[in-house]
Every structure is written in structure tokens, then in C-alpha cells.
Motif scaffolding. Sequence first.
Motif, PDB file in Angstrom:
ATOM      1  N   VAL A  11       0.840  -1.357   0.060  1.00  0.00           N
ATOM      2  CA  VAL A  11       0.013   0.046  -0.056  1.00  0.00           C
ATOM      3  C   VAL A  11       0.726   1.332   0.023  1.00  0.00           C
ATOM      4  CG1 VAL A  11      -1.813   1.077   1.281  1.00  0.00           C
ATOM      5  CG2 VAL A  11      -1.744  -1.220   1.289  1.00  0.00           C
ATOM      6  N   GLY A  12       0.512   2.238  -0.808  1.00  0.00           N
ATOM      7  CA  GLY A  12       1.287   3.395  -0.981  1.00  0.00           C
ATOM      8  C   GLY A  12       0.206   4.472  -0.659  1.00  0.00           C
ATOM      9  N   PRO A  13       0.414   5.521   0.411  1.00  0.00           N
ATOM     10  CA  PRO A  13      -0.424   6.406   0.902  1.00  0.00           C
ATOM     11  C   PRO A  13      -0.370   7.756   0.355  1.00  0.00           C
ATOM     12  CG  PRO A  13       1.328   6.039   2.539  1.00  0.00           C
ATOM     13  CD  PRO A  13       1.563   5.395   1.385  1.00  0.00           C
ATOM     14  N   ILE A  14      -1.347   8.264  -0.234  1.00  0.00           N
ATOM     15  CA  ILE A  14      -1.258   9.739  -0.712  1.00  0.00           C
ATOM     16  C   ILE A  14      -2.333  10.446   0.388  1.00  0.00           C
ATOM     17  CG2 ILE A  14      -2.048  11.312  -2.511  1.00  0.00           C
ATOM     18  CD1 ILE A  14       0.486   9.560  -3.235  1.00  0.00           C
ATOM     19  N   ASP A  15      -1.784  10.973   1.408  1.00  0.00           N
ATOM     20  CA  ASP A  15      -2.522  11.765   2.245  1.00  0.00           C
ATOM     21  C   ASP A  15      -2.615  13.138   1.759  1.00  0.00           C
ATOM     22  OD1 ASP A  15      -3.979  12.200   4.638  1.00  0.00           O
ATOM     23  OD2 ASP A  15      -2.223  12.211   5.993  1.00  0.00           O
ATOM     24  N   ILE A  16      -3.729  13.288   0.701  1.00  0.00           N
ATOM     25  CA  ILE A  16      -4.199  14.455   0.310  1.00  0.00           C
ATOM     26  C   ILE A  16      -5.502  14.600  -0.149  1.00  0.00           C
ATOM     27  CG2 ILE A  16      -3.491  16.272  -1.593  1.00  0.00           C
ATOM     28  CD1 ILE A  16      -0.847  15.215  -1.953  1.00  0.00           C
ATOM     29  N   ALA A  17      -6.378  15.474   0.223  1.00  0.00           N
ATOM     30  CA  ALA A  17      -7.595  15.351  -0.102  1.00  0.00           C
ATOM     31  C   ALA A  17      -7.836  16.023  -1.528  1.00  0.00           C
ATOM     32  CB  ALA A  17      -8.593  16.128   0.985  1.00  0.00           C
TER      33      ALA A  17
END
Length: 215
Positions: A11-17
Amino acid sequence: MKKFICLNGLVGPIDIANVDTDMIIPKQFLKSIKRHGFGKYLFDRLRYLDEGEPDMACENRSLNKEFVLNQPRYQGCSVLLAKENFGCGSSREHAPWALEDFGIRSVIAPSFADIFYNNCFRNGILPIILDAHIVEQLFTEVAETEGYKLDVDLVGQKVTTPSGECFGFSVDEFRKQRLINGQDDIGVTLNDAAEIKAFEQKAKQETPWLFADLI
């Protein structure tokens, strides 16, 4: 189109809305209608320190070491964890093309832009909607555990964490089957190839003047 049945993916997280399609694949790269070759430009403005141009040799570009997908622990990720309204903005189909070419097979988020959501199914990517508090839990677990993988089971419609916790998700049956069978729009149409051919033959007999240039 690649089939999607089940996946055990890093899993790669993109913590941007509100990640829009221009962030996913910037507009200057939309000069080809081929589905491959866009992965190296995925999140171009975030991945690189210079401005990308079409046909650049990305191997020699300076990487932004702070960007999550450039970090060693997320290399080879095939599941993207995202925030709400992922894929908003334009309707460019290049966005899922770039994700798939990069190696992303599934995107998990609390919500998606409608057109992007539909385009994912057309291009072999499984978009999964989970409640916001579950997504936040996954973000926390990913940050705390290097090498964090999720089991994504399209047939059973569930996501399973390394600890064995399961989260069910909904998916339209038609979209589910086209992913399982690896069929894009053309593939779905070809399911009715025999009926289409029979219709054409009948039309040629009943209205031959319409096919004069084809005889």
C-alpha cells in the motif's frame, strides 16, 4: 485489459484530499491516445523537482525525496490509499492509464469523482469506497508498519488487513464481472459479436444500398 480477481498488494498512501486528474497526470502529457507510457509521469509535479515535458528521460530527473511514492518502503506498491474526492477535475482517461502503467491495480478512498471512478473500471483498476474512519485507520496502520499489504478480493468484495480484519465494499455487478473477465468497452461489445454479425447480414439483404461502398 488485465483481469482483476484478487490482489495482495503493498500500500502506498497519498494523504491529500481532492487530488485532481491534473495532479495525477499533468496536462502537457496528454498528447498520446496509447494507454501505456504514462506511468513515469504519474504525480509528476510531486515526484520530481523540475517541470516535466513529454518524452523526457525521467531516469535523469531529480526526484523529490519527500514525496511518499519515491520513498524506498513504498516501491512497488500496487494499492493506492487516498483521501476524499480522489480523481476530481477533468475527465481525462489518461489518469487511470498512468496509475495502471505505474503498477496501481486498486485505489481505496472515502469517495471518488464520478467520471474518474467509471474510468477506472474501464481500464483494469478497482476503485474501492470505504468509510472515512476505516480509511483513516488504514493510513495509521500503513504509517506504523513498513511493508504493509492488503488483500483485495473482488469476488468476495472484501479488503483484509495483515491482522485479519475484513472490510466489505460494494461494487456494481456489471463492473465487477468486466474486471474479473478483463474486458474493456470493446471486449464487452465483442460478447455480442455473433448477434452483431447476424444483424449486419440481415441489414445488407434488406437495405443493400446502404452498403454499396462496402461490396
